[in-house]
Design an enzyme around this catalytic site. Structure first.
Site, PDB file in Angstrom:
ATOM      1  N   TRP A 179       0.856  -1.184   0.000  1.00  0.00           N
ATOM      2  CA  TRP A 179       0.000   0.000   0.000  1.00  0.00           C
ATOM      3  C   TRP A 179       0.894   1.237   0.000  1.00  0.00           C
ATOM      4  O   TRP A 179       1.817   1.351   0.812  1.00  0.00           O
ATOM      5  CB  TRP A 179      -0.885  -0.028   1.247  1.00  0.00           C
ATOM      6  CG  TRP A 179      -1.852   1.094   1.386  1.00  0.00           C
ATOM      7  CD1 TRP A 179      -2.709   1.577   0.443  1.00  0.00           C
ATOM      8  CD2 TRP A 179      -2.090   1.879   2.568  1.00  0.00           C
ATOM      9  NE1 TRP A 179      -3.461   2.605   0.966  1.00  0.00           N
ATOM     10  CE2 TRP A 179      -3.101   2.815   2.264  1.00  0.00           C
ATOM     11  CE3 TRP A 179      -1.544   1.867   3.852  1.00  0.00           C
ATOM     12  CZ2 TRP A 179      -3.577   3.726   3.189  1.00  0.00           C
ATOM     13  CZ3 TRP A 179      -2.023   2.772   4.780  1.00  0.00           C
ATOM     14  CH2 TRP A 179      -3.030   3.694   4.451  1.00  0.00           C
ATOM     15  N   ASP A 260      -0.402  -5.024   9.598  1.00  0.00           N
ATOM     16  CA  ASP A 260      -1.431  -4.082   9.142  1.00  0.00           C
ATOM     17  C   ASP A 260      -2.705  -4.888   8.900  1.00  0.00           C
ATOM     18  O   ASP A 260      -2.761  -5.746   8.016  1.00  0.00           O
ATOM     19  CB  ASP A 260      -0.984  -3.378   7.862  1.00  0.00           C
ATOM     20  CG  ASP A 260      -1.893  -2.210   7.511  1.00  0.00           C
ATOM     21  OD1 ASP A 260      -2.883  -1.980   8.228  1.00  0.00           O
ATOM     22  OD2 ASP A 260      -1.619  -1.529   6.500  1.00  0.00           O
ATOM     23  N   LYS A 296     -13.220  -1.270   6.411  1.00  0.00           N
ATOM     24  CA  LYS A 296     -13.684  -2.271   5.450  1.00  0.00           C
ATOM     25  C   LYS A 296     -14.658  -3.262   6.079  1.00  0.00           C
ATOM     26  O   LYS A 296     -15.726  -3.526   5.532  1.00  0.00           O
ATOM     27  CB  LYS A 296     -12.485  -3.034   4.866  1.00  0.00           C
ATOM     28  CG  LYS A 296     -11.373  -2.149   4.288  1.00  0.00           C
ATOM     29  CD  LYS A 296     -11.830  -1.333   3.109  1.00  0.00           C
ATOM     30  CE  LYS A 296     -10.668  -0.694   2.366  1.00  0.00           C
ATOM     31  NZ  LYS A 296      -9.865   0.234   3.171  1.00  0.00           N
TER      32      LYS A 296
END
Length: 450
Positions: A179, A260, A296
């Protein structure tokens, strides 16, 4: 101290005059009267700005593409950029469990007072349990530090600032690719960032031997960022056997691991399976951090709800790190927002709401898997000699398709299909109605760019 303010004057040929002076701390101050300002004077003043002539920051590659998409007037346009869940109709999804939690919160007429610096206690405790499991030794022994954060990005920022304070010479290593914000966050905190191998572009799979070699060769005590599940952007995760090997290397080298965690439950539909890697590290009595997001898996994108979790060797160390990270948060934003944390805490702690949420997660995960299968089928129909198995071998929201930047540009300009130049697509943007069109745009682009 005497302060002077310049009057603007409608006639640029006349010299600007100073306003009446006032002294700091006086009971009042003179204000500048309004006037029709000559813009040539303003331009001249701007050229002498105390800021000099700074350059604009580069446009964010993700949000820049989103802006282009919104301006596109084509009825065929498709957004495969945004990392947010979409329904079969291509619409944002408000989880019914979230809606119910909001109704209960509204009915309770709760206050809007400041939270403590480390956030809502019920949320933090529930977030830790979600990540590490119930009644773990580390939690019982008070060896886990947690602080509510501004989603996963904020958790990473707090971790980066903390590590810069405690180990400023440690290098940070992220997967290649990762990312984009990972590098930006750690570099902005003053840390040096390197990479370890991850993506095998030839086979469109995990370069596990390269990854393990790199983790073993970087300096001991390095900061290693790992994706807990649903790797962004590749969609490729290590197997459990591979995670065991990764843990062995990280433990032997004394690396400071940061998981993460942006997709727990959303990735496979199984909250426990998606957290397996972190819990395995916990079984080995390793120290590690988790940067947790509820954007999410609860759809709380705009609520900025997250948590930084740090597992420590002792309760004393957990207390010390808590004090340090709270000091960082205090000077950045003071206190985290309440609403999203209340929603997440209620869903995680209310048995009926939690059961409902788990079923919703299964449904979202299943739709993503179905769209992978559908897109792969459409691609194989149009390119029978191509190998598109990686589309279904990957999992989670994203797929690194392996197509070139030239093909992505063709898809955008000629077919109005928007995706990142790396070839990453958000599978959430695929629907039964547009899968064939996406496959046609992709295969046509490949032929066009040969």
């Amino acid at each position: 101290a005497t302060v002077s303010v310049l009057y603007c004057h409608p006639n640029p040929s006349q010299k600007m005059s100073s306003a009446p002076e006032f002294r700091a701390g006086s009971p009042g101050m003179h204000t500048v009267p309004s006037c029709d300002t000559d813009m040539s004077v303003v331009d001249a003043v701007d050229e002498q700005s105390v800021w000099g002539t700074p350059e604009a920051a580069p446009v964010d590659p993700v949000f820049g593409l989103v802006a282009e998409y919104k301006k596109d007037e084509s009825t065929d346009k498709i957004d495969l950029v945004v990392g947010a869940y979409r329904t079969e109709e291509g619409k944002p999804y408000l989880l019914p469990s979230v809606s119910e939690a909001e109704k209960r919160i509204a009915a309770a007429q709760l206050d809007k007072e400041y939270l403590p610096i480390d956030g809502l206690k019920e949320f933090r405790e529930a977030a830790v349990e979600l990540a590490l499991g119930a009644n773990t030794n580390a939690v019982v022994e008070n060896r886990v530090m947690s602080i509510q954060s501004l989603s996963g990005t904020g958790a990473l920022q707090l971790a980066a600032s903390l590590y810069h304070e405690l180990c400023p010479k440690s290098g940070v290593y992220v997967s290649n690719p990762t990312w984009a914000n990972h590098r930006a966050i750690f570099e902005a905190a003053g840390l040096q960032v390197g990479t370890y191998r991850y993506w095998d572009p030839e086979h469109k799979s995990l370069n596990f031997s390269g990854m393990l070699t790199d983790l073993n060769s970087i300096p001991s005590g390095s900061i290693v960022v790992l994706h807990l599940c649903a790797h962004n952007p590749t969609g490729i995760d290590p197997t459990k056997a591979q995670w065991r090997d990764i843990a062995a290397v990280c433990q032997a080298k004394g690396h400071k691991v940061v998981f993460d965690s942006a997709y727990q439950g959303y990735c496979s539909g199984d909250l426990d399976d998606d957290a397996w890697a972190a819990r395995y590290f916990l079984e080995l009595d390793m120290e590690f951090a988790i940067t947790q997001s509820f954007s999410k898996n609860m759809g709380l994108y705009g609520e900025r709800c997250g948590c930084l979790i740090q597992v420590c060797k002792s309760a004393h160390l957990a207390s010390v790190l808590s004090s340090r990270v709270k000091a960082i948060a205090r000077r950045v934003y003071s206190n985290p927002p309440k609403h999203g944390a209340r929603i997440a805490a209620m869903i995680l702690t209310d048995p009926s709401l939690r059961a409902q949420w788990v079923e919703e997660l299964k449904g979202m995960s299943a739709r993503i898997s179905e769209m992978r299968t559908l897109l792969q089928s459409e691609l194989c129909q149009r390119d029978p000699e191509g190998n598109w198995s990686h589309i279904t071998n990957q999992r989670g929201m994203f797929s690194l398709t392996g197509i070139s930047k030239q093909v992505t540009e063709y898809m955008k300009t000629e077919r109005h299909v928007y995706l990142l130049g790396s070839g990453r697509i958000s599978v959430a943007g695929v629907t039964r109605d547009n899968a064939a069109y996406i496959a046609e745009a992709m295969t046509s682009g490949i032929l066009h760019c040969q």
